[in-house]
Write an enzyme that holds these catalytic residues in place. Structure first.
Site, PDB file in Angstrom:
ATOM      1  N   HIS A  42       3.800   1.735   6.594  1.00  0.00           N
ATOM      2  CA  HIS A  42       3.766   0.650   7.568  1.00  0.00           C
ATOM      3  C   HIS A  42       4.818   0.964   8.622  1.00  0.00           C
ATOM      4  O   HIS A  42       5.996   1.112   8.319  1.00  0.00           O
ATOM      5  CB  HIS A  42       4.063  -0.704   6.916  1.00  0.00           C
ATOM      6  CG  HIS A  42       3.927  -1.835   7.886  1.00  0.00           C
ATOM      7  ND1 HIS A  42       2.726  -2.462   8.110  1.00  0.00           N
ATOM      8  CD2 HIS A  42       4.829  -2.421   8.709  1.00  0.00           C
ATOM      9  CE1 HIS A  42       2.898  -3.407   9.021  1.00  0.00           C
ATOM     10  NE2 HIS A  42       4.165  -3.394   9.404  1.00  0.00           N
ATOM     11  N   CYS A  43       4.409   1.102   9.863  1.00  0.00           N
ATOM     12  CA  CYS A  43       5.307   1.471  10.956  1.00  0.00           C
ATOM     13  C   CYS A  43       5.824   0.211  11.644  1.00  0.00           C
ATOM     14  O   CYS A  43       5.046  -0.560  12.204  1.00  0.00           O
ATOM     15  CB  CYS A  43       4.578   2.353  11.960  1.00  0.00           C
ATOM     16  SG  CYS A  43       5.612   2.856  13.345  1.00  0.00           S
ATOM     17  N   VAL A  44       7.136   0.023  11.594  1.00  0.00           N
ATOM     18  CA  VAL A  44       7.717  -1.160  12.231  1.00  0.00           C
ATOM     19  C   VAL A  44       7.690  -1.035  13.750  1.00  0.00           C
ATOM     20  O   VAL A  44       7.691  -2.039  14.464  1.00  0.00           O
ATOM     21  CB  VAL A  44       9.158  -1.416  11.738  1.00  0.00           C
ATOM     22  CG1 VAL A  44       9.154  -1.765  10.273  1.00  0.00           C
ATOM     23  CG2 VAL A  44      10.056  -0.234  12.006  1.00  0.00           C
TER      24      VAL A  44
END
Length: 84
Positions: A42-44
């Site tokens: 999951h890329c912030v």
């Protein structure tokens, strides 16, 4: 011990969190709350999961961000270098 001995079963698995049929190589993202096929992380920075449908775009994003960072560092170093 029959014909299918040693072969994987074709039983459908379900996600424990969302109770939907689980696809091969998928994982449930605890941040997004949904299953992602070929889940990477999951890329912030993007605010979404990186998986099968956007992995290429994520690699392009990383390349462009790296090029921008290198251009910025070069511009800063050019500004501080003595001119003869």
């Amino acid at each position: 011990e029959g014909k299918n001995a040693g072969l994987p079963s074709c039983r459908q698995e379900y996600c424990e969190k969302c109770h939907l049929p689980k696809l091969l190589r998928s994982k449930h993202c605890r941040i997004c709350g949904k299953c992602i096929r070929m889940y990477d992380h999951h890329c912030v920075w993007l605010g979404t999961c990186v998986g099968e449908k956007n992995q290429r775009n994520f690699c392009i994003f990383l390349f462009l961000e790296t090029a921008l960072l290198l251009a910025f560092i070069d511009a800063v170093l050019q500004g501080f270098s003595p001119i003869f």
